[in-house]
Structures are given as structure tokens and as C-alpha cells.
Design a protein around this motif. Structure first.
Motif, short mmCIF file in Angstrom:
data_model
loop_
_atom_site.label_atom_id
_atom_site.label_comp_id
_atom_site.label_asym_id
_atom_site.label_seq_id
_atom_site.Cartn_x
_atom_site.Cartn_y
_atom_site.Cartn_z
N VAL A 1 -5.50 3.60 -4.38
CA VAL A 1 -4.76 2.30 -4.08
C VAL A 1 -5.52 0.91 -4.08
N ARG A 2 -6.70 0.97 -3.59
CA ARG A 2 -7.52 -0.02 -3.59
C ARG A 2 -7.98 -0.33 -4.89
N GLU B 1 -2.74 -4.53 0.67
CA GLU B 1 -2.00 -3.42 0.96
C GLU B 1 -0.91 -3.36 1.99
N ASP B 2 -1.21 -4.30 3.09
CA ASP B 2 -0.34 -4.24 4.36
C ASP B 2 0.53 -5.29 4.15
N ALA C 1 0.78 4.18 -2.83
CA ALA C 1 0.29 5.55 -2.27
C ALA C 1 1.48 6.62 -2.45
N ARG D 1 -6.31 6.28 -0.40
CA ARG D 1 -6.82 4.69 -0.08
C ARG D 1 -7.61 4.15 -1.09
N LEU E 1 -5.01 -2.04 -6.80
CA LEU E 1 -4.55 -3.36 -6.48
C LEU E 1 -5.70 -4.51 -7.15
N GLY F 1 0.84 -1.12 0.02
CA GLY F 1 0.00 0.12 0.01
C GLY F 1 0.90 1.27 -0.04
#
Lengths: 399, 370
Positions: free
Chosen positions: B124-125, B137-138, B107, B121, B128, B103
Motif C-alpha cells: 500500500v505504501r 493512508e489514513d 489494502a 502495508r 501510494l 489505506g
């Protein structure tokens, strides 16, 4: 299977056996001895065993009983004969100053006394201090085999009349301010090394190979020069009649009578130590920088980042393992640095290690020196653990 | 925030007489002229060291052309640093920032553009999800597989919605199966978003599978730019004929010219061929014939070129047989014969009759002749 694995491991272990023995004899053993010495001191306890046994039942406030005086005088006289009294008196004196002469003088006089009605009267008549409870408390404290008094002393703490631990009065505090100063100076030197070393490491890591090698050599040359030579060079440069002051005067920047004192004070210590320790910052930082592919900065630029943005967000975080290693190294080295402050520190530029050396060589208070050394060791270990918690020691890169 | 869509009739990207030299003497890119249309998938294909990556780096702004001009939307980008070109770049080794999460990597380009966190956010979502890594993301890039890292790198190059994306051998580090899967994936993403892609590879199959057009590079020069089918069917240069797919190359000299056709003496016979290189009588040329266009035991009179041949080796490859023949004194002439009834009777050492059409046979320039 396990046996097959164990054999090469055993062979490898056998190879480092001489090294292990060497380290055990020259490093581990002295370290343990030192740590022991800081809490264990049997001198007084061995010389005045009966006196101390009797004092055990004493209430600590009133004048002790006649038996205590009698035994004490006997044991002091005997100790005087086998020449151990001086060392006992020194130790008692460290608990309560002024008692060295009381003990020595009393023993000398008591030596001649053969028969008296009351040893109490006799001793008090020689030195009135024997009538005071704090004298006996001092003997009691100095007689502790396992003792915290060196640590208390090293932290500027003392026991008051009822035995609780309190800080020394401000004018008598020596070690805490010195420890604070040492930590502050070490931190300052670490920051200075980082400020000076980081750009240098960056320059070397991004120079073409030939120039990078040359620059690295220049970093290493002072590393290879004797510490004494480097330190004395600073004296030549920085002293009042030195090169820097002469130049400033010649340029008319300062008046001849206002020459700046840059050495034999804290400035001298900081300047010389920063110079000495700089390679310890440059090398780990450089070695980490070299492993960062330039591609990352290109990628950051292609994603729209300016150089400062890319540096702050992409480059700098990746150099942190090197920065951490360099900082830890410089801080740990400077916290226990001895020669440079001793040579160029003057009065105000002394650090805790100089005090340890003083107690080792001049005052011969080895217990206190050991306690100070242990505290220093504790600081380093604490720092190491903190680093491990925050950054993770496996992320440290020394080279 | 949307960049102005190219409404003029400029091509999206133009290379105009671009040359590049690193040392001032040898040119890694020579007088390159190339244009890429809006929304096109153009592949720069060539062996390593042919200058294709240098072209990409010049377009991205990491290298400056020694001479010539590069234009994006008709404007020269000479003075534009990489960060202001707004081009997504997918690097060979992904160049994902190892100290940031997936993420965080995605970002990053949005943060330096100053978007607000909520918007970041969301983008990025979506990025992906586009590369089918929703919810990752993490994760740390180092904990992902090669294919996943590749998807993250692509998502990062797309997340700030550039109209132009450059990819430098992005699938080179993946294994074969994953690579084929990713080829579809990249193509799908490109079609979905309608972005212009300039793609660099040395894998001709990859180039053929993905591209609208392919530019074949050789020693800093573009040999031919064409859609994959044209490149395969109608190579204009000998290098292209050799590099794209298999080709039999016969050398000979021109003994007759008839408009678009020519007759070439290849030593043991006369071959009739399409005259691609502007050759004259007596010129040395190279004849290219695809192995799968060679027929065994042809009906007399159907093919323009018919020869006797001797079968040296036979490789059985399931769907086809691969014959190595000696034809007209050339001993490594390859013919691919489909494995259909009636072709199983050939044996090593047999004398056979082979033939091919005039249109499957192209006469190209021979080396040493420009």
C-alpha cells in the motif's frame, strides 16, 4: 446584515407557530405533567399537614407522642367529612399495604368519639397498628410532597426500617422482571425484523423499477391496514382452533389434542409485533440501499472479492446508517408497544406498557404509572444517546 | 505469486468477432476484432454511445458478449467471473469505498487475496508513493480533492499488480489543467510498471497524448486502429478524419482514377487526391484536407491543387490566423495560416489564391456508401 438574515428566519418561525402551539399543548405539556406527577404528590401532605409537621420531630422508632395521635385523629375525621380520606388512605396503603382499612375504620370510629383521656389509647384500641412505628413511617413517607417512592416502587426497591434503599424480596418483584422482559422482547423483535427485513429491502433495492414498486407496495399495504385488523387476523391464524393449527392437524404434523398454543402468550406478542413493525425496518434500510451505487460491488469484484467478501466488507458497512435507524425505530416502538400485547399477549405476553395502562386505568396509581413511563422514556433516551455516541446520529437515515 | 509472463506470441488481449446487444435487437458492439499487445497503451476513442465502455465492461467481465470470444493470453475468459480475471479497473467516478480510509481501499484487494498484514502495508505504501500520495493512508476518500481521489483509484487498481489495467474515462470529472497533468501521470505510471492499459475516453486530445495506439469507435464498430500520428495523418475513414482534429471535407464524384490517386469533381473544380477508398469512376467520395496544410498565395506549380478563394472571416488566434474561405462553391473551408511575416496583409473580402499538396488530400468514402 444580521437583521436581513433574521427576517426570513422569523417568517419561517411564524409559519410553524400553529404546529409549535399544537405540540406544546398536546405533547410537551402532558409529558411535563406526567414527569411531575411521578415525583410530586401533595395529596397526603395537604390533608394531614399538622400531623406531618409533628411527625417531623419524631425519632421514627418509638410510639409517637400524644399530640401526634390527637392531631392525626382530628385531621382524619375532617378529611373523612370532606371525602378526601379515601385518597389519602389509598396512598398510605401503597407504602404499607393493609393500612387503607386501618385508616378508614379508625376515622369512622373516631368520628363518633367526642372526648377521651388519651387519643393514643383510643386509636390503638380501634386498630393495634397505630401502636407500631411502621404505620407512622408509612404516613410520613406518603406525606412527602416531592417523593422518590414511585420510582423506588417502579424499580422494585423499598426503604427498610432504617430508611436505606434495598431491593424488594424476590417474590414481590414485579416491575424489574417486567422491564427486563420488555427490553429482551424488544431486542428480539428488532433482531427478527432485521433478519426478515434486510433481505427484503435488498431484494426491493435491486429489483427492476416496476417490480420494486410492487414489492414496496406489498410492504406498505399492512402499513395502511388498521392495526386492529392486522392483530385480529393473527388471532384468526394462530389461535388453537385457528388456520395454522387446523392445517398442521390436517397435514398430520400434530395430533388434534396437541394443538400448539401460539397466541395469548409471548409467541403471539412476538409474532404479531414483528409483523406490525417490519415496515419500520424495511423502509429506512431500503432507502439507504438505494443510494449505494452498484458500482461499488463491481469495483469490489474487479479487485478480486467474492460476493460474500464484497457484501461483508463493502455493502453491509454502507447500509449501517439504515440498519441503525431501522433498529432504533423498531426498538423504540416495541419498547412502548401496547395494543398488540394487550390483544394477543395473554398473561405471559404482557409488556411494561400494559402495566402502565393498568395503573392508569385500573389501580389509578398515576404516580407509579408516571414513574414507569418516565423510566421507559429514560431507556429510549439512553439508547438514543448510546447510538449517537457509537454511530453518530447525523449518520442515521430514515428515508 | 507473480502471474506467468506472456511468453507465447499471443497478444495480451484479443477481441474476436465480438458483438453485444442488450435488448436482442440493436447491437451496441458489432463484430469487433481487436488485439492489444503486452505492455501496450491502447485507447478506445469515440463519442458517447459508440460502444467503447461496453467493450471495457466485457473485458472486465461485468458484461458477457452476445457472440464472439474475448481472450486474455490466448485463453477465452468467457467462464471467468470478474474477480478471477485479475484485471485492475479504474471506474469513471472512481468507486472508492467511502467508509474505508485510503489505506483501507488499497489494502482491500490484497486482503481478499489473503496477503499477510506486513506485506499489505508495504505494498500500500509503495502504491501510494507511485501515485505521489505517500503518507495519505489514513485519509478518507471524501476528504480528498478530485485529482487525489483519481490517484487513489489508480493506485487501488495497480496495488495487486495486475498485468492488465482498464480505465473508463478516469479523467472525465477533472478540470482541464488537472487533466493534462494526470495524463502525463498515468502515462508515466504505465511506462514505469510496463502494464497493459486499455483506456476509454471521448476526448481525442487525451487519446492522442497518451496512447500507443487508438481505436476509433463509431456506432459499435471500430473505424480505425492506429498510432496517434497515423490516425491524424492517414485517416482511412471519413468519421476518423472528422473526429480526430479539424478537417475540411469536400464532397464530389470521381472523374479520373490513376493508381493510388484520383481526380474528383467537387462542383467548382477538380481536386487531385490520394485514393484511400477503393472508388471507381462516378463514385461519390469525401475529400479531407487539414486546415493547417492549406497554403496562402502559393508559388505557381508547387502544389497539385490550386484554387481561387474568397476570404469570408478572419480570426486572429495569436500563433495562427484562422480563415474561413469560399472555395469551389463551399463556403466553410477553413485554413490555418501561421502568423509569420507576410501573412498579415489578408483582409476580409479579399480574393486569394490557395493551394495544397496532393499528399495532404485524401479521398475517403462518402456517407451512404459502404
Amino acid at each position: 446584515m444580521a437583521g436581513a438574515l433574521r427576517k426570513p428566519q422569523l417568517r419561517a418561525a411564524a409559519l410553524v407557530l400553529p404546529l409549535s402551539a399544537f405540540i406544546l399543548a398536546t405533547f410537551v405539556a402532558p409529558l411535563v405533567t406526567m414527569l411531575t406527577r411521578s415525583v410530586y404528590d401533595p395529596m397526603v401532605a395537604d390533608t394531614l399537614p399538622e400531623t406531618l409537621a409533628l411527625l417531623h420531630d419524631w425519632d421514627g422508632q418509638s410510639t409517637p407522642s400524644e399530640a401526634v395521635f390527637e392531631t392525626a385523629s382530628r385531621e382524619m375525621v375532617r378529611a373523612r367529612e370532606d371525602r378526601s380520606l379515601g385518597r389519602v388512605a389509598t396512598r398510605v396503603n401503597r407504602v404499607e399495604s393493609g393500612l387503607r382499612s386501618v385508616i378508614m375504620k379508625s376515622a369512622r370510629r373516631l368520628h363518633r368519639v367526642k372526648e377521651v383521656d388519651s387519643w393514643r389509647e383510643a386509636m390503638i384500641s380501634i386498630e393495634p397498628e397505630w401502636g407500631e412505628a411502621k404505620t407512622w413511617r408509612a404516613i410520613q413517607r406518603a406525606g412527602e410532597r416531592i417523593t422518590t417512592r414511585h420510582y423506588l416502587h417502579a424499580l422494585d426497591l423499598q426503604r427498610d426500617a432504617d430508611g436505606s434503599i434495598v431491593l424488594q424480596p424476590p417474590q414481590r418483584r414485579v416491575y424489574l422482571p417486567l422491564l427486563k422482559r420488555t427490553l429482551a422482547v424488544s431486542l428480539g423483535i428488532t433482531v427478527l425484523c432485521l433478519l426478515l427485513g434486510y433481505p427484503l429491502a435488498y431484494l426491493i433495492a435491486h429489483a427492476p423499477p416496476r417490480r420494486a414498486n410492487l414489492l414496496l407496495l406489498l410492504v406498505l399495504v399492512p402499513f395502511w391496514t388498521s392495526l386492529l385488523v392486522r392483530t385480529t387476523s393473527w388471532i384468526v391464524l394462530l389461535q388453537t382452533e385457528g388456520v395454522v393449527n387446523d392445517t398442521l392437524v390436517a397435514l398430520g404434523l400434530i395430533a388434534d389434542e396437541n394443538r400448539i398454543s401460539m397466541i395469548y402468550n409471548m409467541t403471539g406478542t412476538v409474532v404479531a409485533m414483528t409483523h406490525v413493525l417490519l415496515p419500520f425496518m424495511v423502509l429506512p434500510v431500503y432507502s439507504v440501499m438505494r443510494t449505494i451505487p452498484p458500482l461499488y460491488m463491481s469495483a469490489a469484484a474487479s479487485l478480486g472479492a467474492s460476493f460474500p467478501q464484497a457484501f461483508r466488507r463493502v455493502y453491509w458497512p454502507q447500509t449501517l446508517p439504515g440498519v441503525g435507524a431501522g433498529s432504533l425505530l423498531v426498538f423504540i416502538l416495541s419498547i412502548g408497544y401496547y395494543i398488540t400485547p394487550a390483544l394477543v399477549g395473554g398473561q405471559s405476553g404482557q409488556l411494561i406498557s400494559n402495566m402502565i395502562a393498568y395503573h392508569m386505568q385500573q389501580s389509578l396509581n398515576w404516580g407509579l404509572a408516571a414513574a414507569l413511563g418516565s423510566i421507559l422514556l429514560g431507556c429510549v433516551v439512553a439508547l438514543y444517546l448510546l447510538y449517537d455516541r457509537v454511530v453518530g446520529i447525523d449518520r442515521m437515515r430514515l428515508g | 505469486m507473480e502471474p506467468p509472463v506472456n511468453s507465447s506470441n499471443h497478444p495480451h488481449v484479443e477481441f474476436e468477432h465480438v458483438s453485444k446487444s442488450y435488448d436482442g435487437r440493436t447491437l451496441v458492439v458489432r463484430d469487433l476484432n481487436l488485439s492489444v499487445a503486452e505492455g501496450e497503451f491502447l485507447t478506445l476513442l469515440g463519442p458517447s454511445g459508440s460502444g467503447k465502455t461496453t467493450c471495457l465492461m466485457m473485458l472486465a467481465g461485468f458484461e458477457a458478449p452476445t457472440s464472439g470470444a474475448i481472450r486474455i493470453d490466448g485463453r477465452s475468459v468467457h467462464d471467468l467471473p470478474p474477480r478471477k480475471r485479475d484485471i485492475g479497473v479504474v471506474f469513471q467516478n472512481y468507486a472508492l469505498f467511502p467508509h474505508m480510509t485510503v489505506g483501507g481501499n488499497l489494502a482491500f484487494p490484497l486482503e481478499v487475496r489473503g496477503l499477510d498484514p506486513e506485506q499489505i502495508r508495504e505494498r500500500v505504501r509503495r502504491a501510494l508513493e507511485l501515485v505521489r500520495l505517500g503518507g495519505m493512508e489514513d485519509r478518507r476518500p471524501g476528504k480528498l480533492s478530485g485529482g487525489q481521489q483519481q490517484r487513489v483509484a489508480i493506485a487501488r487498481a495497480l496495488v495487486f499488480e495486475p498485468r492488465l489495467v482498464l480505465m473508463d474515462e478516469p479523467l472525465g470529472a477533472l478540470d482541464r489543467r488537472l487533466r493534462e497533468e494526470m495524463q502525463f501521470e498515468v502515462r508515466r505510471i504505465q511506462r514505469t510498471l510496463g502494464v497493459t492499459v486499455v483506456y476509454v475516453t471521448h476526448d481525442q486530445q487525451e487519446a492522442m497524448a497518451m496512447s500507443d495506439r487508438v481505436a476509433v469507435f463509431e456506432e459499435g464498430r471500430v473505424e480505425q486502429v492506429a498510432p496517434p500520428e497515423i490516425l491524424y495523418e492517414e485517416p482511412e475513414r471519413q468519421f476518423v478524419a472528422r473526429f480526430i482534429g479539424d478537417n475540411n471535407i469536400l464532397y464530389g464524384s470521381v472523374v479520373g482514377v490513376d493508381g493510388d490517386f484520383c481526380r474528383v469533381d467537387v462542383g467548382g473544380g477538380i481536386v487531385k487526391a490520394f485514393r484511400i477508398a477503393p472508388s471507381r469512376l462516378g463514385d461519390r467520395v469525401a475529400i479531407a484536407i487539414r486546415p493547417e496544410r492549406v497554403s496562402l498565395a502559393p508559388k505557381p506549380g508547387v502544389y497539385h491543387n490550386e484554387f481561387d478563394a474568397r476570404v469570408e472571416d478572419i480570426l486572429f488566434l495569436g500563433d495562427h490566423l484562422r480563415l474561413r474561405l469560399t472555395v469551389c462553391g463551399h463556403s466553410d473551408f477553413i485554413a490555418k495560416i501561421p502568423n509569420i511575416v507576410g501573412h498579415g496583409a489578408v483582409l476580409e473580402g479579399d480574393q486569394v489564391r490557395i493551394g495544397w499538396l496532393l499528399t495532404d488530400c485524401r479521398s475517403l468514402e462518402a456517407p451512404g456508401q459502404e
